[in-house]
Design an enzyme around this catalytic site. Structure first.
Site, PDB file in Angstrom:
ATOM      1  N   GLU A 208       0.823  -1.218   0.000  1.00  0.00           N
ATOM      2  CA  GLU A 208       0.000   0.000   0.000  1.00  0.00           C
ATOM      3  C   GLU A 208       0.852   1.260   0.000  1.00  0.00           C
ATOM      4  OE1 GLU A 208      -2.572  -3.201   1.968  1.00  0.00           O
ATOM      5  OE2 GLU A 208      -0.476  -2.523   2.169  1.00  0.00           O
TER       6      GLU A 208
ATOM      7  N   PHE B 121     -11.904  -6.701  14.030  1.00  0.00           N
ATOM      8  CA  PHE B 121     -10.806  -7.158  13.185  1.00  0.00           C
ATOM      9  C   PHE B 121     -10.471  -6.112  12.121  1.00  0.00           C
ATOM     10  CE2 PHE B 121      -9.359  -9.538   9.357  1.00  0.00           C
ATOM     11  CZ  PHE B 121      -8.143  -9.974   9.876  1.00  0.00           C
ATOM     12  N   GLN B 122      -9.212  -5.732  12.065  1.00  0.00           N
ATOM     13  CA  GLN B 122      -8.674  -4.737  11.126  1.00  0.00           C
ATOM     14  C   GLN B 122      -9.388  -3.388  11.230  1.00  0.00           C
ATOM     15  OE1 GLN B 122      -8.421  -6.543   7.154  1.00  0.00           O
ATOM     16  NE2 GLN B 122      -6.364  -7.281   7.657  1.00  0.00           N
TER      17      GLN B 122
ATOM     18  N   LYS C 283     -17.920  -0.147   5.759  1.00  0.00           N
ATOM     19  CA  LYS C 283     -18.264  -1.175   4.778  1.00  0.00           C
ATOM     20  C   LYS C 283     -19.765  -1.191   4.475  1.00  0.00           C
ATOM     21  CE  LYS C 283     -17.581  -5.901   3.296  1.00  0.00           C
ATOM     22  NZ  LYS C 283     -16.870  -7.186   3.486  1.00  0.00           N
TER      23      LYS C 283
ATOM     24  N   MET D 182      24.520   9.094   2.704  1.00  0.00           N
ATOM     25  CA  MET D 182      24.405  10.412   3.324  1.00  0.00           C
ATOM     26  C   MET D 182      24.671  10.347   4.824  1.00  0.00           C
ATOM     27  SD  MET D 182      24.031  13.582   2.693  1.00  0.00           S
ATOM     28  CE  MET D 182      23.074  13.998   1.235  1.00  0.00           C
TER      29      MET D 182
END
Length: 560
Positions: free
Chosen positions: A52, A114-115, A164, A468
């Site tokens: 993602e 959940f999630q 949802k 760097m």
């Protein structure tokens, strides 16, 4: 008017906004949206990234390359949180982006389902606005508002989180044309314009400092006309690259920590510094209390919050840079400043660049890329030495050619951004320049390029260290190389082949030139692993917090 599910409304609203490409990764809560997207795949192309974070960087790269809003999607929980780094990157650099996530149903919110995560709350400090939609009847207008907010005024990212059940519920939908994005002119005060003109006409040694706001305002033509009319010299920030042509005689190079000596010394010899669309970042000003002490400061910016935030200025004009430059140029008297131009030309002669373009090094690699692409490529970078070399040695002629994480400094940004840029500007060769440390972070996105046969060229400037950070350890930490050595058995050519791309290795300039020519001709994903010395440094340099006039390079150290 017709009745649609929330998911269908999402797709119709994207079509309203002219969205042709979306970057994302599906999951349970956003499945309804992906199902609707499947039915419209001929109208909106979805790019399935490897992660993602890659989707958010790709949407950002698309936005930077085109000036349009970039769009990414993810599911709830870890899908949404994986977007956060990309959203923060866009926020710090004022990039218009809309992130669409889905969440658990309304009845499950607040129950550690959940999630489940409060992603709208998580991103609140790094977005212009974040929404959570719990009512399908509010969905269409919320998405429309998100696109308008992302583009209005100072651009930036907006997040829309949709539960949802809302994606499944039904509501009336009526198409609407996008509201026009008005340029910010109400804040431009006549007295501020008058003051600016007076300051410019009284100046004998004007210098213009160009930031990313000029790119966002599409004001590069107005800027060039303005600079020529007042006979100013011009420097830029990392984000301002290409807003003024890097090939122009009056251009002095980038300013700041790794800016040219001409810009860093010249700004302290100017009597007026006109800062357009820049925010006086610490990497630009060095010691802010000693920044351009001989000059008056005139600040032109769309965001009033930036005025006097980091550096006190003598005058300011708040509003759209394109409109402000037009107003001033129309009224200002044309003038010539031969003595000032000669003074800057003398600095250019006194402080030439010392990089050896025949040695296989970061500067020589960038210079060769510039030659082979004739300065016409889209260049994305990750963050570190390679980023600075790209900014220093590729002469950007136009805005939206250099896409790089300036404010957040996001390692792992480049591959995703390069994919997004290539979708946005398929007419240009797209090259991502990364160090080996950065490339490790998101090299999985080469698989995305391979899956869709997106012809990006990944150049890895491989010094087997975190370059760097090692440079700082060399200069300021008595060479205590704590966890910056990457001298292991990772083989990027084999990685490229395994991920479906073509891999090359270059150990000298001729090998690199041959590989680049093949990469451009192949028109498929290519990785070129360039092996350079681990102690190569970016010069010049200003130590953190030091004044710009303390700018030094290797010759200065050798002469101590």
């Amino acid at each position: 008017m017709k009745q649609l599910t929330g998911s269908e409304i999402v797709i119709e609203c994207l079509k309203e906004q002219g969205v042709d490409t979306v970057f994302g990764y599906p999951g349970g809560t956003i499945l309804n949206v992906y199902d609707a997207l499947y039915k419209h795949q001929d109208e909106i192309h979805h790019v399935l990234t490897s992660h993602e974070q890659g989707a958010s960087h790709a949407a950002d790269g698309y936005a930077r390359a085109t000036g349009k809003v970039g769009v990414c999607m993810a599911t709830s929980g870890p899908g949404a949180t994986n977007l956060v780094t990309g959203i923060a990157t866009a926020y710090m650099d004022s990039i218009p982006l809309v992130a669409i996530t889905a969440n658990v149903g309304v009845s499950l919110l607040g129950k550690d389902s959940f999630q489940e995560i409060d992603i709208a709350g998580v991103v609140m400090p790094i977005t212009k606005h974040s929404f959570i939609v719990k009512n399908v009847h509010e969905l269409a207008d919320t998405i429309r508002r998100a696109f308008k907010i992302a583009q209005s005024g100072r651009p930036g990212p907006v997040l829309v989180d949709i539960t949802k059940d809302v994606t499944a519920n039904v509501a009336d939908y009526e198409p609407k044309a996008p509201e026009p994005i008005e340029r910010v002119t109400k804040t431009i005060r006549a007295e501020d314009i008058d003051t600016a003109i007076k300051m410019i006409e009284n100046s004998k040694k004007p210098m213009i400092l160009v930031g990313g706001g000029v790119v966002a305002a599409d004001a590069s033509k107005e800027l060039k006309k303005f600079a020529e009319k007042i006979d100013a010299v011009v420097c830029d920030t990392l984000m301002g690259k290409g807003a003024f042509p890097g090939t122009d005689d009056r251009y002095t190079g980038m300013i700041g920590m790794h800016g040219t000596k001409v810009s860093n010394f010249g700004i302290n010899q100017a009597d007026l510094v006109i800062v357009v669309g820049a925010r006086f970042s610490d990497r630009v000003t060095g010691n802010a209390s000693k920044f351009a002490n001989q000059a008056k400061l005139l600040h032109i910016d769309i965001d009033a919050a930036e005025i006097n935030k980091n550096v006190e200025v003598d005058a300011s004009v708040v509003g759209d840079a394109k409109e402000i430059l037009k107003m001033i140029s129309t009224r200002i008297k044309a003038s010539k400043k031969p003595e000032w131009r000669a003074q800057i030309d003398a600095l250019k002669e006194q402080y030439p660049d010392h990089a050896d373009m025949n040695e296989f090094s970061g500067p020589a690699i960038i210079n060769k890329i510039y030659e082979l692409t004739e300065g016409n490529a889209t260049i994305t970078t990750d963050v570190g030495q390679h980023q600075m070399w790209a900014a220093q040695y590729y002469k950007f002629k136009e805005p939206r050619q250099l896409l790089t994480s300036g404010g957040l400094g996001t390692m792992g940004y480049g591959v995703g951004a390069c994919i997004g840029a290539k979708y946005g500007r398929p007419d240009r060769v797209a090259i991502n320049i990364a160090g080996d440390g950065c490339f490790r972070m998101n090299m999985n996105e080469i698989a995305t390029a391979s899956r869709y046969n997106v012809p990006i060229i990944q150049v890895v400037i491989n010094n087997h260290v975190l370059g760097m950070v090692r440079q700082w350890q060399t200069l300021f930490y008595d060479k205590r190389y704590s966890n910056t050595i990457l001298d292991d058995s990772v083989d990027f050519v084999k990685v490229a082949d395994a991920l479906g791309a073509t891999g090359f290795r270059a150990t000298n300039l001729q090998e690199f030139e041959d590989a680049m020519k093949q990469a451009i001709e192949l028109n498929k994903p290519v990785v070129i692993d360039c092996i350079i010395g681990k102690d190569d440094k970016v010069w010049p340099m200003v130590a953190a917090g030091a004044a710009l006039e303390t700018c030094f390079d290797q010759q200065d150290l050798d002469n101590k």
